[in-house]
Design an enzyme around this catalytic site. Structure first.
Site, PDB file in Angstrom:
ATOM      1  N   HIS A 184       0.595  -1.302  -0.068  1.00 32.13           N
ATOM      2  CA  HIS A 184       0.161   0.016   0.031  1.00 32.13           C
ATOM      3  C   HIS A 184       0.962   1.152  -0.034  1.00 32.13           C
ATOM      4  O   HIS A 184       0.462   2.380  -0.323  1.00 32.13           O
ATOM      5  CB  HIS A 184      -0.968  -0.040   1.076  1.00 32.13           C
ATOM      6  CG  HIS A 184      -2.187   0.672   1.038  1.00 32.13           C
ATOM      7  ND1 HIS A 184      -2.535   1.383  -0.031  1.00 32.13           N
ATOM      8  CD2 HIS A 184      -3.473   0.487   1.717  1.00 32.13           C
ATOM      9  CE1 HIS A 184      -3.600   1.941   0.006  1.00 32.13           C
ATOM     10  NE2 HIS A 184      -4.460   1.605   1.072  1.00 32.13           N
ATOM     11  N   ASP A 218      -2.009   2.349  -4.699  1.00 34.15           N
ATOM     12  CA  ASP A 218      -3.162   2.814  -3.845  1.00 34.15           C
ATOM     13  C   ASP A 218      -4.384   1.702  -3.733  1.00 34.15           C
ATOM     14  O   ASP A 218      -4.380   1.165  -5.042  1.00 34.15           O
ATOM     15  CB  ASP A 218      -3.911   3.954  -4.600  1.00 34.15           C
ATOM     16  CG  ASP A 218      -2.749   5.314  -4.351  1.00 34.15           C
ATOM     17  OD1 ASP A 218      -2.097   5.228  -3.360  1.00 34.15           O
ATOM     18  OD2 ASP A 218      -2.774   6.320  -5.104  1.00 34.15           O
TER      19      ASP A 218
END
Length: 430
Positions: free
Chosen positions: A401, A405
């Site tokens: 992450h 995204d």
């Protein structure tokens, strides 16, 4: 003429190896290109062959020793005839007179020393130490045991490590049981297992490959902001495509048509559209890779290996299937080389072959994404307001992450779903 055998180049970022076992012993005859020693690295197990025909002379590095690239392993006497092993001299058999025990004989005292383990009649012959595995031979030597006095339960009457451990621990276990039977006080709590439990346990040192797998997977969890997103795929169209063309495909390309090749091609198309999934973090920089080296996770008896299909973006479906088939065969035979597992940019793992319904695959550092495929299972789904039975498969994408995204990850997985459910998109590039 004496020829030296050195540790070969082991591949990218691999500087040392462990001597797993010597296939040949000093004095054995060897043929040119015949394997003489097996090395284990943090990535793969490989065999080192003799460059010439002759006799294996002095062995420099012992089993279990760690050696660096270029280190001397052994010497081969070129052209020399191998020494034939001397015949084994068996100890003369001693006739033990049979003693009749009266029915009223008193029971054996509780503190008598237990009798040694005696081999069954089928295993009474002396066992050649050279036939023992390295682990078994090491235990036998350390405890000064006679293999002929240990019951062998392995295939073909072979002695296993569990057999030796049972022989080592059986006297202690019997003594402990005898003491407990005569003592009134309960046995004090101990941190170590009971002797009877210890006899059924086996302590095995982790292989170098397994140690590195453990370290890398834990490092991935500790360093990456790892998250997993899921989707499901209706495999009806892909299964029909395979059923319609598998025979013609195999006849034309001499390789079977599978699902993995299609998912590799679909992943490449999706990676082109979402380049962050094919990138990696290097300090404060992001490295975007404009090439597609796809790792395909393969389970082996030694552990999980991930050979990499280099430049998979330039390959056809048939080329991809050939590469996957080749890796599968070589992994089964332990022939995957270190270079085969270097340079991956994205990984695909198929837990479905083992029956997994759903999982959260762990990243393969420094990669930022890994796709998990799972078991195809028929389920009731709604299509055009109708409940129908379809072969469904869950897909999982684990991603970092920090660089990817949620929108990109979900869209990436949805793109693969679209192409798998309508394989014509791969042909059209849409």
């Amino acid at each position: 003429m004496s020829i030296e055998i050195h540790v070969p180049t082991l591949g990218e970022s691999v500087s040392d190896a462990t001597i797993a076992r010597w296939i040949k012993k000093a004095g054995d005859a060897v043929a040119a290109d015949e394997p003489i020693v097996e090395l284990e690295t943090d990535k793969v197990t490989l065999e080192v062959p003799s460059p010439v025909a002759g006799k294996l002379g002095e062995i420099i590095a012992a089993e279990g020793e760690t050696v660096e690239v270029g280190a001397l392993l052994a010497r081969v006497e070129e052209g020399a005839a191998g020494a034939k092993p001397a015949p084994k001299q068996q100890a003369p058999k001693q006739e033990v007179p049979k003693q009749e025990v009266p029915k009223s004989a008193p029971a054996k005292a509780a503190d008598d020393t237990p009798a040694p383990v005696v081999a069954a009649a089928s295993a009474s012959a002396a066992i050649d130490n050279s036939d023992l595995s390295p682990a078994v031979r090491r235990l036998v030597d350390e405890h000064k045991l006679n293999p002929a006095n240990i019951v062998a339960t392995g295939v073909g009457g072979r002695l296993t490590k569990a057999d030796v451990l049972a022989a080592i621990n059986k006297p202690q276990a019997a003594l402990a049981q005898s003491v407990m039977a005569t003592a009134n006080a309960p046995t004090p709590a101990r941190a170590t297992p009971r002797a009877v439990d210890a006899a059924r346990e086996e302590r095995v040192r982790m292989s170098k490959l397994r140690q590195v797998i453990a370290a890398r997977l834990k490092a991935a969890q500790n360093s990456a902001a790892m998250l997993t997103t899921f989707n499901e795929v209706n495999m009806s169209s892909l299964m029909k495509l395979r059923a319609d063309y598998k025979d013609a495909f195999e006849a034309a390309h001499e390789v079977r048509l599978g699902f993995m090749g299609v998912f590799v091609q679909a992943a490449i198309q999706a990676l082109r559209e979402f380049p962050a999934v094919n990138a990696e973090i290097d300090g404060t920089d992001i490295i975007y890779k404009n090439y597609y080296n796809i790792g395909v996770a393969v389970g082996t008896p030694q552990g999980l290996v991930v050979p990499v299909i280099k430049d998979a973006g330039e390959m056809s479906l048939a080329d991809t299937e050939r590469a996957i088939s080749d890796f599968g065969l070589r992994a089964r035979d332990g022939k995957i080389a270190p270079d085969d597992m270097a340079g991956g940019t994205f990984t695909i793992s198929n837990g479905g072959v083992y029956g997994s319904m759903m999982s959260t695959p762990i990243l393969n550092p420094p990669q930022s994404g890994i796709l998990g495929m799972h078991k195809i299972e028929k389920r009731a789904v709604v299509i055009d307001d109708q409940i129908v039975i379809c072969p469904m498969m869950y897909l999982a994408l684990s991603y970092d992450h920090r660089i990817i995204d949620g929108r990109e990850a979900v869209s990436f997985l949805a793109r693969i779903k679209e192409m798998a459910e309508d394989p014509r998109r791969l042909l059209m590039g849409v």
